[in-house]
Motif scaffolding. Structure first.
Motif, PDB file in Angstrom:
ATOM      1  N   LEU A   7       0.837  -1.208   0.000  1.00  0.00           N
ATOM      2  CA  LEU A   7       0.000   0.000   0.000  1.00  0.00           C
ATOM      3  C   LEU A   7       0.865   1.249   0.000  1.00  0.00           C
ATOM      4  O   LEU A   7       1.756   1.418   0.845  1.00  0.00           O
ATOM      5  N   THR A   8       0.578   2.143  -0.944  1.00  0.00           N
ATOM      6  CA  THR A   8       1.297   3.413  -1.068  1.00  0.00           C
ATOM      7  C   THR A   8       0.291   4.540  -1.279  1.00  0.00           C
ATOM      8  O   THR A   8      -0.644   4.407  -2.064  1.00  0.00           O
ATOM      9  N   LYS A   9       0.499   5.627  -0.546  1.00  0.00           N
ATOM     10  CA  LYS A   9      -0.377   6.790  -0.668  1.00  0.00           C
ATOM     11  C   LYS A   9       0.449   8.057  -0.535  1.00  0.00           C
ATOM     12  O   LYS A   9       1.284   8.167   0.362  1.00  0.00           O
ATOM     13  N   SER A  10       0.219   9.008  -1.443  1.00  0.00           N
ATOM     14  CA  SER A  10       0.956  10.268  -1.396  1.00  0.00           C
ATOM     15  C   SER A  10      -0.002  11.447  -1.338  1.00  0.00           C
ATOM     16  O   SER A  10      -1.125  11.394  -1.843  1.00  0.00           O
ATOM     17  N   TYR A  11       0.455  12.515  -0.699  1.00  0.00           N
ATOM     18  CA  TYR A  11      -0.276  13.773  -0.606  1.00  0.00           C
ATOM     19  C   TYR A  11       0.674  14.906  -0.973  1.00  0.00           C
ATOM     20  O   TYR A  11       1.897  14.720  -1.068  1.00  0.00           O
ATOM     21  N   ASN A  12       0.126  16.087  -1.151  1.00  0.00           N
ATOM     22  CA  ASN A  12       0.928  17.304  -1.250  1.00  0.00           C
ATOM     23  C   ASN A  12       2.077  17.202  -2.250  1.00  0.00           C
ATOM     24  O   ASN A  12       3.249  17.118  -1.893  1.00  0.00           O
ATOM     25  N   ARG A  13       1.681  17.164  -3.516  1.00  0.00           N
ATOM     26  CA  ARG A  13       2.663  17.174  -4.602  1.00  0.00           C
ATOM     27  C   ARG A  13       3.648  16.015  -4.531  1.00  0.00           C
ATOM     28  O   ARG A  13       4.868  16.189  -4.680  1.00  0.00           O
ATOM     29  N   GLY A  14       3.116  14.847  -4.257  1.00  0.00           N
ATOM     30  CA  GLY A  14       3.947  13.653  -4.321  1.00  0.00           C
ATOM     31  C   GLY A  14       4.590  13.229  -3.030  1.00  0.00           C
ATOM     32  O   GLY A  14       5.277  12.199  -2.990  1.00  0.00           O
ATOM     33  N   ALA A  15       4.424  13.989  -1.940  1.00  0.00           N
ATOM     34  CA  ALA A  15       5.004  13.582  -0.658  1.00  0.00           C
ATOM     35  C   ALA A  15       4.319  12.307  -0.181  1.00  0.00           C
ATOM     36  O   ALA A  15       3.096  12.238  -0.094  1.00  0.00           O
ATOM     37  N   LEU A  16       5.109  11.284   0.114  1.00  0.00           N
ATOM     38  CA  LEU A  16       4.553   9.986   0.480  1.00  0.00           C
ATOM     39  C   LEU A  16       4.034   9.995   1.912  1.00  0.00           C
ATOM     40  O   LEU A  16       4.755  10.342   2.850  1.00  0.00           O
ATOM     41  N   ALA A  17       2.782   9.602   2.081  1.00  0.00           N
ATOM     42  CA  ALA A  17       2.202   9.435   3.412  1.00  0.00           C
ATOM     43  C   ALA A  17       2.367   8.008   3.890  1.00  0.00           C
ATOM     44  O   ALA A  17       2.563   7.748   5.077  1.00  0.00           O
ATOM     45  N   LEU A  18       2.281   7.039   2.966  1.00  0.00           N
ATOM     46  CA  LEU A  18       2.482   5.626   3.262  1.00  0.00           C
ATOM     47  C   LEU A  18       3.347   5.030   2.167  1.00  0.00           C
ATOM     48  O   LEU A  18       3.126   5.298   0.983  1.00  0.00           O
ATOM     49  N   LYS A  19       4.314   4.207   2.554  1.00  0.00           N
ATOM     50  CA  LYS A  19       5.294   3.701   1.597  1.00  0.00           C
ATOM     51  C   LYS A  19       5.323   2.176   1.605  1.00  0.00           C
ATOM     52  O   LYS A  19       5.852   1.560   2.539  1.00  0.00           O
ATOM     53  N   ASP A  20       4.712   1.562   0.610  1.00  0.00           N
ATOM     54  CA  ASP A  20       4.857   0.134   0.362  1.00  0.00           C
ATOM     55  C   ASP A  20       4.594  -0.711   1.611  1.00  0.00           C
ATOM     56  O   ASP A  20       5.407  -1.551   1.997  1.00  0.00           O
ATOM     57  N   ILE A  21       3.447  -0.508   2.237  1.00  0.00           N
ATOM     58  CA  ILE A  21       3.115  -1.200   3.482  1.00  0.00           C
ATOM     59  C   ILE A  21       2.369  -2.496   3.184  1.00  0.00           C
ATOM     60  O   ILE A  21       1.427  -2.520   2.391  1.00  0.00           O
ATOM     61  N   SER A  22       2.798  -3.569   3.841  1.00  0.00           N
ATOM     62  CA  SER A  22       2.149  -4.874   3.698  1.00  0.00           C
ATOM     63  C   SER A  22       2.039  -5.550   5.065  1.00  0.00           C
ATOM     64  O   SER A  22       2.991  -5.543   5.844  1.00  0.00           O
ATOM     65  N   PHE A  23       0.873  -6.112   5.346  1.00  0.00           N
ATOM     66  CA  PHE A  23       0.678  -6.941   6.535  1.00  0.00           C
ATOM     67  C   PHE A  23      -0.668  -7.644   6.417  1.00  0.00           C
ATOM     68  O   PHE A  23      -1.508  -7.280   5.591  1.00  0.00           O
ATOM     69  N   CYS A  24      -0.868  -8.669   7.251  1.00  0.00           N
ATOM     70  CA  CYS A  24      -2.140  -9.383   7.313  1.00  0.00           C
ATOM     71  C   CYS A  24      -2.660  -9.371   8.746  1.00  0.00           C
ATOM     72  O   CYS A  24      -1.878  -9.367   9.700  1.00  0.00           O
ATOM     73  N   ASP A  55      -2.399   5.217  -4.291  1.00  0.00           N
ATOM     74  CA  ASP A  55      -1.459   5.363  -5.402  1.00  0.00           C
ATOM     75  C   ASP A  55      -0.903   4.017  -5.844  1.00  0.00           C
ATOM     76  O   ASP A  55      -0.405   3.871  -6.957  1.00  0.00           O
ATOM     77  N   GLY A  56      -0.983   3.041  -4.946  1.00  0.00           N
ATOM     78  CA  GLY A  56      -0.512   1.706  -5.286  1.00  0.00           C
ATOM     79  C   GLY A  56      -0.882   0.722  -4.203  1.00  0.00           C
ATOM     80  O   GLY A  56      -1.133   1.100  -3.057  1.00  0.00           O
ATOM     81  N   GLY A  57      -0.940  -0.547  -4.564  1.00  0.00           N
ATOM     82  CA  GLY A  57      -1.230  -1.593  -3.595  1.00  0.00           C
ATOM     83  C   GLY A  57      -2.687  -2.021  -3.601  1.00  0.00           C
ATOM     84  O   GLY A  57      -3.517  -1.489  -4.345  1.00  0.00           O
ATOM     85  N   ARG A  58      -2.977  -2.998  -2.751  1.00  0.00           N
ATOM     86  CA  ARG A  58      -4.328  -3.561  -2.656  1.00  0.00           C
ATOM     87  C   ARG A  58      -4.726  -3.763  -1.210  1.00  0.00           C
ATOM     88  O   ARG A  58      -3.872  -3.962  -0.336  1.00  0.00           O
ATOM     89  N   VAL A  59      -6.027  -3.754  -0.990  1.00  0.00           N
ATOM     90  CA  VAL A  59      -6.609  -4.029   0.327  1.00  0.00           C
ATOM     91  C   VAL A  59      -7.620  -5.157   0.150  1.00  0.00           C
ATOM     92  O   VAL A  59      -8.577  -5.026  -0.627  1.00  0.00           O
ATOM     93  N   TRP A  60      -7.391  -6.255   0.863  1.00  0.00           N
ATOM     94  CA  TRP A  60      -8.295  -7.404   0.810  1.00  0.00           C
ATOM     95  C   TRP A  60      -9.003  -7.531   2.153  1.00  0.00           C
ATOM     96  O   TRP A  60      -8.375  -7.464   3.211  1.00  0.00           O
TER      97      TRP A  60
END
Length: 244
Positions: A7-24, A55-60
């Motif tokens: 999971l990846t999410k960015s705000y404010n002109r590309g500033a990353l809020a979450l970077k490639d997070i994975s867990f179950c 911006d990227g990733g999946r949520v199941w």
């Protein structure tokens, strides 16, 4: 029950809020998410609910890909996910009972919602939920007449009335005194162990996370830096989460 993939999410002109997070998240567990203010904990919960575009990733959730499903399937999945927020998110002029009923309004015809005519079976469920959180005596009091701890317990009763299987709690004790904080977290813990609900809870208080959770996820600057059983958490692990 819940799987987060890259999971990846960015705000404010590309500033990353979450970077490639994975867990179950396994069913019937209490997971505490620790991290400093601004680390991305609230954004993570909003991404799980699909309230913001990833911006990227999946949520199941229970085998359903929430990032690539129809609007109908997303709504159906959300009915099984309840939120408990820092500011309670209750309708202040409605009674505790009416706030509990709000968790099931999507099932009812519009005329019932408009006139406030609810099925007896649903009223009984809501009253039973209030009894479960020890608030049956204030069922007909307005939410804004209740204490902060009582309002938070009404929010939990609403989740029970909703028949949620997963509760996402975002700093649920931030506005509460220490004694009431223990009451609320103890209630969430009991719902996990006795009713089989799954709890994911953002917290700042490390000692409370250690007391009530099964597992700790640590987020630092949008990255998952820690994932371990609570009983294994050490001082050095805490320093990894809260390093400057």
């Amino acid at each position: 029950m819940l799987a987060i993939e890259n999971l990846t999410k960015s705000y404010n002109r590309g500033a990353l809020a979450l970077k490639d997070i994975s867990f179950c998240i396994e069913p019937h567990t209490f997971t505490a998410i620790l991290g400093p203010s601004g680390a991305g904990k609230t954004t993570l919960l909003r991404c799980i609910l699909q309230l913001v575009k990833l911006d990227g990733g999946r949520v199941w959730f229970q085998g359903q890909d929430l990032t690539n499903c129809s609007a109908k399937d997303l709504r159906n999945s959300r009915t099984q996910i309840a939120t408990v927020a820092q500011q309670f998110n209750l309708v202040r002029r409605r009674s505790a009972l009416e706030n509990c009923l709000g968790g099931r309004l999507q099932e009812l015809p519009l005329w019932r919602c408009f006139l406030g005519v609810f099925p007896i079976s649903l009223l009984n469920e809501a009253m039973a939920a209030l009894e479960r959180v020890q608030l049956l005596d204030v069922a007909f009091q307005r939410a804004d007449r209740l204490s902060g701890g009582q309002q938070q317990r009404v929010a939990i009763a609403r989740a029970l009335t909703q028949r949620a299987r997963l509760i996402l709690a975002d700093e649920p004790i931030a506005s509460l005194d220490p004694e009431t904080a223990h009451i609320v977290l103890g209630l969430l813990r009991s719902l996990c162990t006795q009713e089989g609900l799954t709890i994911v809870c953002n917290l700042h208080q490390v000692e409370l996370a250690k007391q009530y959770s099964d597992r700790i996820l640590g987020i630092q600057a949008g990255e998952l830096v820690l994932d371990m059983p609570t009983h294994q958490l050490s001082s050095s692990d805490i320093n990894r989460i809260y390093r400057s």
